[in-house]
Scaffold this motif. Structure first.
Motif, PDB file in Angstrom:
ATOM      1  N   ASP A 115       0.785  -1.234   0.000  1.00  0.00           N
ATOM      2  CA  ASP A 115       0.000   0.000   0.000  1.00  0.00           C
ATOM      3  C   ASP A 115       0.821   1.289   0.000  1.00  0.00           C
ATOM      4  N   PHE A 116       2.115   1.251   0.308  1.00  0.00           N
ATOM      5  CA  PHE A 116       2.953   2.459   0.347  1.00  0.00           C
ATOM      6  C   PHE A 116       2.312   3.555   1.206  1.00  0.00           C
ATOM      7  N   GLN A 147       2.135   7.879   7.777  1.00  0.00           N
ATOM      8  CA  GLN A 147       2.003   6.996   6.627  1.00  0.00           C
ATOM      9  C   GLN A 147       1.228   7.661   5.490  1.00  0.00           C
ATOM     10  N   SER A 151       2.294   8.863   1.619  1.00  0.00           N
ATOM     11  CA  SER A 151       1.640   8.275   0.447  1.00  0.00           C
ATOM     12  C   SER A 151       1.067   9.321  -0.509  1.00  0.00           C
ATOM     13  N   TYR A 155       1.348   8.582  -4.569  1.00  0.00           N
ATOM     14  CA  TYR A 155       0.207   8.350  -5.452  1.00  0.00           C
ATOM     15  C   TYR A 155      -0.229   9.602  -6.207  1.00  0.00           C
TER      16      TYR A 155
END
Length: 237
Positions: A115-116, A147, A151, A155
């Protein structure tokens, strides 16, 4: 500080976690009951009548409080939050994905491919949002915020959210504020669920039944791993 969050065509207020304060409503009710007692005594010059008025006032107050309690319990039951509390993380992610799909978002659940820092990536009207989903049994700490912040760039997202069935620590709220991350806690999650059109999304119980808890096998001993609780949250061991 508050923020507006549009969901399902309806805007509602995302309240920042309220700090514990003296209850002004309780003080106001007490003042009102004592004032009623004094006014009755002044009008009748009778302690019996004054105490009777106080008793009636207290009785009416408890009737109203009981009615409001029943309404709150009914809302909680309709939201299915108790079933969400029993979900594992994977089930919670898929349930949130179905919620956002019902609102016209394009949804990707990322966990299967690594999921990065994002469990969900949702898009609508050219806006991309990364989401950390935390189905916890206690307040969520700063790790979840860190986190999702990491991300956003990974993304190419416009925003980062964290959604939990609980609440957040003070440090998490502070870090989220400084990084522009939305924190959706238990209260906001319930409101989001109740905003949905009935039948537009399977209930949490139905989602959990369709996605039974996945067995995780230990690479070393071959035994099934179980969900445990640690200082930083839940983990399999």
């Amino acid at each position: 500080m508050v923020e507006n969050l549009s969901f399902g065509g309806t805007s509602f207020i995302m309240a920042r976690r309220r700090r514990k304060q003296a209850d002004p409503l309780g003080a106001l009710i007490t003042f009102g009951l004592l004032s009623l007692m004094w006014l009755v005594f002044e009008a009748t010059n009778s302690l019996f009548a004054a105490f009777l008025a106080l008793f009636v006032g207290v009785f009416i107050f408890f009737l109203i409080a009981y009615y409001l309690k029943l309404k709150r319990e009914e809302r909680l039951m309709r939201s299915g939050i108790a079933d969400i509390d029993k979900m594992d993380g994977r089930q919670f992610e898929h349930y949130l994905g179905l919620m956002f799909k019902s609102q016209g978002y394009n949804v990707k659940v990322t966990r299967a491919a690594g999921d990065f820092g994002a469990d969900l990536v949702i898009e609508k009207a050219g806006k991309r949002i990364v989401i950390q989903a935390k189905r916890y049994s206690k307040n969520v700490g700063i790790e979840a915020v860190q986190q999702v912040v990491g991300s956003i760039k990974m993304y190419g997202a416009n925003e980062g959210w964290v959604i939990t069935n609980r609440d957040y620590t003070d440090a998490a709220y502070q870090l989220a504020k400084s990084n522009g991350v939305r924190l959706i806690n238990r209260h906001e999650l319930i409101e989001m669920i109740l905003e949905l059109n009935p039948g537009s999304v399977p209930t949490p119980k139905q989602v959990a039944a369709s996605l039974p808890t996945k067995k995780i096998i230990c690479d070393r001993c071959g035994s099934e791993m179980v969900l445990r609780k640690g200082p930083k949250g839940e983990f399999y061991g």
